[in-house]
Enzyme design. Structure first.
Site, short mmCIF file in Angstrom:
data_model
loop_
_atom_site.label_atom_id
_atom_site.label_comp_id
_atom_site.label_asym_id
_atom_site.label_seq_id
_atom_site.Cartn_x
_atom_site.Cartn_y
_atom_site.Cartn_z
N TYR A 145 -9.07 4.00 8.28
CA TYR A 145 -9.21 4.25 9.71
C TYR A 145 -10.36 5.24 9.89
CZ TYR A 145 -4.57 2.16 10.44
OH TYR A 145 -3.51 1.31 10.49
N TYR A 196 4.27 6.10 10.65
CA TYR A 196 3.51 4.93 10.22
C TYR A 196 4.38 3.98 9.41
CZ TYR A 196 -0.73 2.37 8.84
OH TYR A 196 -1.69 1.41 8.66
N LYS A 204 2.51 -1.34 15.31
CA LYS A 204 3.93 -1.31 15.66
C LYS A 204 4.44 -2.57 16.36
CE LYS A 204 4.54 2.55 13.81
NZ LYS A 204 5.14 2.47 12.47
N HIS A 247 0.83 -1.20 0.00
CA HIS A 247 0.00 0.00 0.00
C HIS A 247 0.87 1.25 0.00
CE1 HIS A 247 -3.57 -2.32 2.01
NE2 HIS A 247 -3.20 -2.83 0.86
N PRO A 256 -2.92 -1.82 18.87
CA PRO A 256 -2.71 -2.14 17.46
C PRO A 256 -2.97 -0.99 16.50
CG PRO A 256 -4.77 -3.08 18.27
CD PRO A 256 -4.07 -2.53 19.46
#
Length: 409
Positions: free
Chosen positions: A203, A387, A299, A72, A295
């Site tokens: 998200y 991220y 990480k 992605h 979560p």
């Protein structure tokens, strides 16, 4: 038994550490309290940072990941019925995120270790650590519950045995400081047999709570809902789950969530946890044995991989030059990166979840933060850098040397 490095735990941390040590000619033995079938069959999500992907590729265990993983270039943040894309690849100058399940990583690493003669002792019980302050620490265990006790004498022990393992409690409480935050909510996760509803992770922040959509494969999708941490999965029928997902992920355009049969569902609690120090005597902690993250920031596995890179580099330096400097700084080096990951995971969790005691004012502050991060390039860059993964403090030529060792092995 005698080995150079005794490793407790055959999760991603323990397996990758053993693999990295093998490439440097360092012997290790792994012990694991579950069977091979259990560790390879426990379905866990997996979102890999670029540095984790690079490590697997460079060390020869990434072929299947590159073939079957989903790559992605960005993520979507969804709030107020609108989607906002964070272009991670552009903002980080080429980094991507890879969706490849943790149990698939484990399969690849187990296969690699066994093919090269690595020793993994499965299904052990009653594990304990001894003589950590001496030159010959030992790991004591039973081979299966009713078996006789056995011992492994080592130069060093790596505790990669998770939050509930025996390694962390082996650090005396007088020198061990633990930091913890328990979140009042959990995640209800489902696996569904359905085609992807979106090309990248979504998200969602909604007044009813957080929701997440991610792709597992062209046929299987993984979705999550924020629920009370003490809720019971029996309270959530399939129809109720889909209704809530549709509500929380809805947009003002014609985007549709594709439903399918739910083949798995469960509720997991969420916590942040850090143990300081991550080493004592000849014991070094790595992965969930030393730290837990919620979560939301993806990480957990990646921190474990970073820990063992740092530890493998330090052990390699010791065995080639008798220099213990990197080993002595292991905890300090790891914790700098761990706390940054804890900060980012807390930030994402705080921004995206509806807190039950939030006032309308605080909810508007959340929305303002999301508006800011999706409209400011600087804020979006900060999110993207964290991220996709912050740098790991290893020598610059570390991966290059591993690549040469892999080619020659």
């Amino acid at each position: 038994m005698r080995t150079q490095v005794g490793i407790i735990g055959a999760g991603p941390a323990g397996l990758m550490l053993s693999h990295l040590l093998h490439l440097q000619g360092i012997e290790s033995i792994i012990i694991e309290n579950r069977t091979r079938e259990e560790i390879e069959g426990t379905i866990r999500a997996g979102l890999l940072e670029q540095c984790t992907v690079d490590l697997m590729k460079t060390t020869g265990v990434g072929e299947r990941m590159m073939r079957e993983g989903h790559f992605h270039e960005g993520i979507e943040l969804r709030f107020n019925g609108e989607s906002h894309r964070i272009n991670i690849q552009e903002l980080t100058r080429g980094k991507k995120v890879t969706v490849y399940a943790q149990h698939e990583v484990i399969k690849d690493l187990v296969d690699a270790r066994l093919k090269t003669g690595g020793e993994i002792i499965f299904n052990v019980d009653d594990v304990s650590l001894h003589d950590l302050d001496t030159s010959a620490p030992t790991i004591r265990f039973r081979k299966e519950k009713d078996g006789d006790f056995q011992e492994i004498t080592c130069d060093y022990i790596a505790g990669c045995d998770g939050f509930h393992g025996p390694s962390r409690p082996s650090i005396p409480s007088t020198i061990r400081k633990e930091y913890q935050k328990i979140y009042p909510f959990g995640w209800l996760g489902i696996l569904t047999e359905a085609p992807p509803s979106a090309p990248e992770l979504i998200y969602g922040n909604h007044e009813r709570g957080f929701a997440l959509l991610s792709t597992r494969s062209p046929e299987i999708q993984r979705l999550y809902l924020q629920v009370d941490r003490n809720d019971n999965i029996d309270n959530w029928s399939d129809d109720r789950i889909w209704e809530e997902l549709h509500t929380r992920l809805a947009t003002h355009d014609d985007w549709k969530l594709i439903e399918g049969p739910i083949i798995q569902k469960n509720i997991v609690s969420m916590r942040s946890f850090v143990c300081d120090p991550m080493q004592h005597g000849k014991l070094f902690l790595a992965g969930d044995a030393a730290h837990i993250v919620p979560p939301t920031g993806a990480k957990g596995l990646n921190l474990a991989m970073a820990d063992v890179q740092i530890l493998a580099c330090a052990l390699g330096t010791f065995y080639t030059s008798n220099n213990t400097e990197l080993l002595e700084r292991y905890s300090e080096t790891c914790l700098r990166r761990v706390w940054k990951a804890e900060r980012f995971s807390w930030y994402m969790t705080s921004m995206l979840h509806r807190h039950y005691d939030h006032t309308p004012f605080e909810h508007q502050i959340q929305l303002a933060e999301m508006d800011y991060v999706t409209s400011s390039r600087s804020a979006a860059t900060s999110l993207a850098e964290n991220y996709a993964g912050l740098p790991i403090e290893c020598p610059e030529d570390w991966l290059e040397k591993l690549g040469v060792l892999t080619l020659n092995s």
